[in-house]
Design a protein around this motif. Structure first.
Motif, PDB file in Angstrom:
ATOM      1  N   LYS A 243       0.764  -1.221  -0.049  1.00  0.00           N
ATOM      2  CA  LYS A 243      -0.079   0.097  -0.022  1.00  0.00           C
ATOM      3  C   LYS A 243       0.907   1.266   0.116  1.00  0.00           C
ATOM      4  N   ASP A 244       2.005   1.227   0.584  1.00  0.00           N
ATOM      5  CA  ASP A 244       2.880   2.328   0.809  1.00  0.00           C
ATOM      6  C   ASP A 244       3.639   2.637  -0.825  1.00  0.00           C
ATOM      7  N   ARG A 245       3.398   1.732  -1.782  1.00  0.00           N
ATOM      8  CA  ARG A 245       4.224   1.902  -3.076  1.00  0.00           C
ATOM      9  C   ARG A 245       2.816   2.282  -3.881  1.00  0.00           C
ATOM     10  N   LEU A 246       1.706   2.275  -3.744  1.00  0.00           N
ATOM     11  CA  LEU A 246       0.531   2.596  -4.729  1.00  0.00           C
ATOM     12  C   LEU A 246       0.932   3.720  -5.329  1.00  0.00           C
ATOM     13  N   LYS A 247       1.555   5.051  -5.016  1.00  0.00           N
ATOM     14  CA  LYS A 247       1.835   6.169  -5.633  1.00  0.00           C
ATOM     15  C   LYS A 247       2.854   5.769  -6.963  1.00  0.00           C
ATOM     16  N   ASP A 248       3.497   4.380  -6.859  1.00  0.00           N
ATOM     17  CA  ASP A 248       4.136   4.159  -8.051  1.00  0.00           C
ATOM     18  C   ASP A 248       3.653   3.356  -9.090  1.00  0.00           C
TER      19      ASP A 248
ATOM     20  N   PRO B 292       1.372   3.684 -11.193  1.00  0.00           N
ATOM     21  CA  PRO B 292       1.157   4.319 -12.671  1.00  0.00           C
ATOM     22  C   PRO B 292       2.205   4.010 -13.406  1.00  0.00           C
TER      23      PRO B 292
ATOM     24  N   GLU C 198      -8.466  -0.011  -4.302  1.00  0.00           N
ATOM     25  CA  GLU C 198      -7.462   0.794  -3.895  1.00  0.00           C
ATOM     26  C   GLU C 198      -6.583   1.213  -5.193  1.00  0.00           C
TER      27      GLU C 198
ATOM     28  N   VAL D 165      -5.887   4.785  -8.018  1.00  0.00           N
ATOM     29  CA  VAL D 165      -4.787   5.407  -8.258  1.00  0.00           C
ATOM     30  C   VAL D 165      -4.426   5.442  -9.826  1.00  0.00           C
TER      31      VAL D 165
ATOM     32  N   THR E  93      -4.971   7.426 -15.559  1.00  0.00           N
ATOM     33  CA  THR E  93      -3.737   7.351 -16.484  1.00  0.00           C
ATOM     34  C   THR E  93      -3.920   6.007 -17.358  1.00  0.00           C
TER      35      THR E  93
ATOM     36  N   THR F 209      -3.753  -4.906  -3.790  1.00  0.00           N
ATOM     37  CA  THR F 209      -2.993  -3.816  -2.630  1.00  0.00           C
ATOM     38  C   THR F 209      -2.910  -4.694  -1.425  1.00  0.00           C
TER      39      THR F 209
END
Length: 415
Positions: A260-265, A267, A285, A289, A293, A320
């Protein structure tokens, strides 16, 4: 075809293989590799007859497809096998007892190996080459999908065998009807081992109905876990390769697990799949994100059916997870124990993953596309076993042999 008569002939031929020299075996394999190249156009013509009967959107289409490049690869695999040292005759252990008996444990051929497979004409070459190298006879039961291709390939093999005055019954192609399958599953007097290669349905059918011993080459429900410590560039390249290199093979990626802490990556990883037109089923989740995109026509919210699915096509699910332990639990629940991977830089996490994940092949920072006999340096493979008895993972020369005990004495008797 009278299958019992056929099975008897193969069993008899298998005994003749024991006396073959390594030079003869390797000469046959080298000539077969050369003839496959020479007869490429004939093989492709027969293969096209099979392809013309199949929907191009069928996941089996790519498995059925032969090309000039693929035949060149098959030819090279046969040459590689010819250059390997056969494991037959290897002394696994040797000792002398106090009573003077000398006991040796020696590797020997299985005898007759039966292969039941779907829409994979390359298997005909691979199986014969590995079996012949280890002095096993083989009975092949291909599907009707590849009937023209398999007939052409087995004809080629028999041509080389005849040239060397060898018994052509050491490789036999059964009819494509179901009765032939049923007969082989019950041929306990003639067949020593059966290896099914194909869908989970085929494997289950063989396992549930065979009286002959079976080694399961199970479905590949494959995961890659992207850890909180994972390198994004490595992860992107690994996911794209594992998913899209060949979507119809059993080592292809089915489910991406992401911390979950790498969801920003996410895309960055998924954008690399856009040009491949990969269809994504993402949990809520992950969907949130990438929904802005990733192409809407290729993105859906996942449901339970998308986890534990072997897609065998250009599709992937994304799940996730909140922790390493949750990733391990997900894999334990859904994995088919084929191939599993982790992308991480934390060495402790990597070691925990390698030790805790129960699969035939477990990867750290690498694509699961490498689960392949040729890639493992085995020459080729007769299948990838997902069971734990006798063999596990890519099965090649050693895995299609057994052993026997040889005892040499000088008149000893037991009191």
């Amino acid at each position: 075809m009278n299958t019992q008569h056929t099975f008897k002939a193969v069993k008899k031929a298998s005994r003749e293989l024991i006396s073959l020299s390594a030079d003869t075996i390797n000469s046959v394999l080298r000539e077969l590799a050369e003839l496959a190249i020479i007869r490429t156009e004939i093989i492709l013509t027969e293969n096209k007859k099979d392809l013309d009967r199949m929907d191009k959107n069928d996941p089996k289409f790519d498995r059925l497809l032969l090309t000039k490049e693929r035949i060149e690869g098959i030819s090279q695999d046969i040459l590689n096998i010819s250059n390997l040292t056969s494991s037959v005759g290897e002394i696994l252990s040797k000792k002398k007892l106090e009573n003077g008996l000398e006991i040796s444990k020696v590797r020997v051929p299985m005898g007759v190996i039966g292969i039941i497979y779907e829409a994979r004409p390359n298997v005909s070459f691979d199986v014969f080459s590995l079996c012949f190298k280890t002095q096993n006879a083989c009975i092949l039961k291909g599907s009707s999908d590849a009937e023209f291709s398999n007939t052409a390939i087995i004809g080629l093999i028999k041509e080389v065998l005849e040239k060397h005055n060898l018994n052509t019954n050491i490789v036999t192609l059964l009819p494509t009807d179901r009765q032939a399958t049923a007969d082989m599953l019950e041929a306990t007097d003639y067949v020593d081992l059966i290896i099914p290669r194909g869908s989970q349905g085929l494997i289950n059918f063989v396992r549930d109905n065979a009286k002959v011993p079976v080694i399961e080459t199970g479905a590949g429900i494959v995961h890659t876990y992207f850890d909180v410590s994972g390198d994004i560039e490595k992860g992107k390249n690994i996911v794209v390769n594992a998913k899209t290199r060949r979507v119809s093979v059993c080592n292809a990626l089915d489910c991406l697990l992401i911390h979950k802490d790498r969801l920003k990556d996410l895309p960055i990883i998924t954008n690399a799949l856009i040009e491949k037109e990969t269809e994504i089923y993402a949990d809520k989740e992950a969907y949130a994100v990438i929904k802005n995109t990733y192409p809407k026509n290729l993105l859906s919210i996942a449901d339970e059916s998308h986890f534990g699915a072997e897609f065998l096509s250009n599709k992937i699910s994304i799940k996730t997870v909140k922790s390493f332990d949750e990733a391990i639990s997900h894999i334990a629940h859904y994995s088919s124990k084929h191939s599993e991977a982790i992308v991480a830089e934390d060495e402790t996490v990597i070691e925990n993953y390698l030790n805790n994940v129960d699969a035939a092949a477990v990867y750290a920072n690498s694509s699961t596309a490498f689960t392949d006999g040729s890639q493992f340096g085995l020459g080729a493979e007769i299948g990838i076993s997902t069971q734990k008895l006798h063999a596990r993972g890519p099965m090649a020369l050693e895995e299609i042999t057994t052993y026997k005990w040889i005892i040499r004495g000088n008149g000893q008797i037991r009191s």
